[in-house]
Design a protein around this motif. Structure first.
Motif, PDB file in Angstrom:
ATOM      1  N   UNK A  33      11.654  18.393  35.116  1.00  0.00           N
ATOM      2  CA  UNK A  33      11.136  19.056  36.310  1.00  0.00           C
ATOM      3  C   UNK A  33       9.705  18.629  36.604  1.00  0.00           C
ATOM      4  N   UNK A  34       8.926  18.381  35.551  1.00  0.00           N
ATOM      5  CA  UNK A  34       7.572  17.866  35.745  1.00  0.00           C
ATOM      6  C   UNK A  34       7.585  16.519  36.442  1.00  0.00           C
ATOM      7  N   UNK A  35       8.554  15.685  36.064  1.00  0.00           N
ATOM      8  CA  UNK A  35       8.685  14.386  36.726  1.00  0.00           C
ATOM      9  C   UNK A  35       9.073  14.580  38.196  1.00  0.00           C
ATOM     10  N   UNK A  36       9.928  15.572  38.473  1.00  0.00           N
ATOM     11  CA  UNK A  36      10.306  15.831  39.856  1.00  0.00           C
ATOM     12  C   UNK A  36       9.093  16.219  40.694  1.00  0.00           C
ATOM     13  N   UNK A  37       8.170  16.987  40.110  1.00  0.00           N
ATOM     14  CA  UNK A  37       6.945  17.350  40.826  1.00  0.00           C
ATOM     15  C   UNK A  37       6.124  16.128  41.197  1.00  0.00           C
ATOM     16  N   UNK A  38       6.018  15.183  40.264  1.00  0.00           N
ATOM     17  CA  UNK A  38       5.281  13.946  40.546  1.00  0.00           C
ATOM     18  C   UNK A  38       5.980  13.123  41.630  1.00  0.00           C
ATOM     19  N   UNK A  39       7.304  13.072  41.566  1.00  0.00           N
ATOM     20  CA  UNK A  39       8.072  12.331  42.574  1.00  0.00           C
ATOM     21  C   UNK A  39       7.898  12.968  43.956  1.00  0.00           C
ATOM     22  N   UNK A  40       7.946  14.298  44.005  1.00  0.00           N
ATOM     23  CA  UNK A  40       7.769  14.999  45.283  1.00  0.00           C
ATOM     24  C   UNK A  40       6.385  14.732  45.862  1.00  0.00           C
ATOM     25  N   UNK A  41       5.373  14.707  44.996  1.00  0.00           N
ATOM     26  CA  UNK A  41       4.013  14.425  45.465  1.00  0.00           C
ATOM     27  C   UNK A  41       3.941  13.041  46.097  1.00  0.00           C
ATOM     28  N   UNK A  42       4.483  12.029  45.408  1.00  0.00           N
ATOM     29  CA  UNK A  42       4.449  10.685  46.000  1.00  0.00           C
ATOM     30  C   UNK A  42       5.254  10.634  47.292  1.00  0.00           C
ATOM     31  N   UNK A  43       6.412  11.299  47.307  1.00  0.00           N
ATOM     32  CA  UNK A  43       7.233  11.302  48.521  1.00  0.00           C
ATOM     33  C   UNK A  43       6.431  11.845  49.699  1.00  0.00           C
ATOM     34  N   UNK A  44       5.728  12.963  49.496  1.00  0.00           N
ATOM     35  CA  UNK A  44       4.934  13.551  50.574  1.00  0.00           C
ATOM     36  C   UNK A  44       3.814  12.623  51.020  1.00  0.00           C
ATOM     37  N   UNK A  45       3.181  11.962  50.069  1.00  0.00           N
ATOM     38  CA  UNK A  45       2.124  11.006  50.423  1.00  0.00           C
ATOM     39  C   UNK A  45       2.717   9.869  51.252  1.00  0.00           C
ATOM     40  N   UNK A  46       3.850   9.338  50.810  1.00  0.00           N
ATOM     41  CA  UNK A  46       4.490   8.221  51.519  1.00  0.00           C
ATOM     42  C   UNK A  46       4.964   8.625  52.914  1.00  0.00           C
ATOM     43  N   UNK A  47       5.496   9.845  53.053  1.00  0.00           N
ATOM     44  CA  UNK A  47       6.083  10.249  54.328  1.00  0.00           C
ATOM     45  C   UNK A  47       5.116  10.942  55.267  1.00  0.00           C
ATOM     46  N   UNK A  48       4.080  11.603  54.704  1.00  0.00           N
ATOM     47  CA  UNK A  48       3.216  12.440  55.544  1.00  0.00           C
ATOM     48  C   UNK A  48       1.725  12.258  55.306  1.00  0.00           C
ATOM     49  N   UNK A  49       1.347  11.419  54.365  1.00  0.00           N
ATOM     50  CA  UNK A  49      -0.072  11.210  54.110  1.00  0.00           C
ATOM     51  C   UNK A  49      -0.765  12.417  53.505  1.00  0.00           C
TER      52      UNK A  49
END
Length: 129
Positions: A33-49
């Motif tokens: 789940x910790x890895x999922x949090x990191x993935x979600x953070x990058x996803x948001x940066x990539x999609x929404x800055x």
């Protein structure tokens, strides 16, 4: 920035022995789940800055153990785009596993990888100006 359903981000990393909490060198389920949090953070940066904020999980499945000495690969896939929310599916796979029966540093590449954890979740991003 990419804002398309189906967009994915992927991370890989080694699970250190200092993270083992249980017999058999198991790490706790929250490790994935910790890895999922990191993935979600990058996803948001990539999609929404913006790093965004994780709002919650709608589903979590622990399917196989993650052990110290594993190399894991996590993937987040964008499944829904709302006004301020983003739906994502997550998966952690074990791609390499230590093989201590062959030696202290022996390890195997797993083909196919073992799916260890799956989840679906929602993140929110700040209102766009």
């Amino acid at each position: 920035m990419t804002r398309e359903v189906g967009f994915t981000v992927t991370h890989r990393h080694y699970v250190p022995h200092s993270h083992a909490h249980y017999g058999g060198n198991l790490v706790d389920g929250a490790y994935g789940l910790g890895m999922f949090g990191d993935l979600a953070t990058e996803m948001c940066i990539q999609t929404d800055g913006d790093e965004g904020l994780f709002a919650g999980y709608s589903n979590v499945e622990f399917l196989a153990p993650i052990r110290a000495g594993d190399v894991i690969e996590g993937t987040a896939t964008l499944t829904r785009i709302g006004t301020r929310s983003r739906g994502m599916d997550f998966e952690v796979r074990v791609v390499c596993r230590s093989a201590p029966e062959r030696g202290d540093s022996a390890a195997d590449v797993l083909d196919p990888p073992i799916v260890a954890t799956r989840a679906s979740g929602t993140v929110v991003i700040p209102a766009q100006d």
